[in-house]
Design a protein around this motif. Structure first.
Motif, mmCIF file in Angstrom:
data_model
loop_
_atom_site.group_PDB
_atom_site.id
_atom_site.type_symbol
_atom_site.label_atom_id
_atom_site.label_comp_id
_atom_site.label_asym_id
_atom_site.label_seq_id
_atom_site.Cartn_x
_atom_site.Cartn_y
_atom_site.Cartn_z
ATOM 1 N N GLU A 63 -5.617 -0.829 -3.571
ATOM 2 C CA GLU A 63 -5.691 -2.199 -4.065
ATOM 3 C C GLU A 63 -6.377 -3.112 -3.052
ATOM 4 O O GLU A 63 -7.261 -3.897 -3.411
ATOM 5 N N THR A 73 -7.256 -7.184 -9.170
ATOM 6 C CA THR A 73 -6.443 -5.997 -9.419
ATOM 7 C C THR A 73 -5.094 -6.356 -10.032
ATOM 8 O O THR A 73 -4.616 -7.477 -9.910
ATOM 9 N N ARG A 75 -1.327 -3.920 -11.230
ATOM 10 C CA ARG A 75 -0.700 -2.591 -11.203
ATOM 11 C C ARG A 75 0.105 -2.322 -12.452
ATOM 12 O O ARG A 75 0.717 -3.224 -13.018
ATOM 13 N N VAL A 85 -3.713 1.419 -10.591
ATOM 14 C CA VAL A 85 -4.298 0.166 -10.116
ATOM 15 C C VAL A 85 -5.473 -0.119 -11.038
ATOM 16 O O VAL A 85 -6.388 0.687 -11.160
#
Length: 90
Positions: A63, A73, A75, A85
């Motif tokens: 990341e 980004t 998750r 990611v």
């Protein structure tokens, strides 16, 4: 001149593959897998799948690596050993 987001993500995928090559050895289970999801043409996404014990540590590194290169980004956690990611660019 702006580049096509898919081209930018393809370049990012190549950089991730090179930087984290130790986790992507041929003929072995790949701890880090890469795919570009182009189903939404307005928002293509590079998906970096981390599958291993203590996936958080490696996901953090990936990341950070992507953010340093201008990607946004997010998750998705599927378990302690299964993290994705997601990276997008303008």
């Amino acid at each position: 001149m702006t580049s096509d987001p898919v081209d930018i993500l393809d370049d990012l995928a190549d950089q991730v593959a090179e930087e984290f090559e130790a986790y992507r050895q041929p003929d072995e289970f790949k701890v880090v897998s890469l795919v570009i999801d182009n189903n939404d043409p307005d928002r293509p996404t590079l998906i970096v799948h981390v599958d291993r014990e203590d996936a958080d540590t490696l996901a953090d590194e990936i990341e950070d690596f992507l953010q340093e290169r201008g990607a946004r980004t997010q998750r998705e956690r599927h378990s302690n050993t299964d993290i994705r990611v997601l990276a997008t660019v303008d």
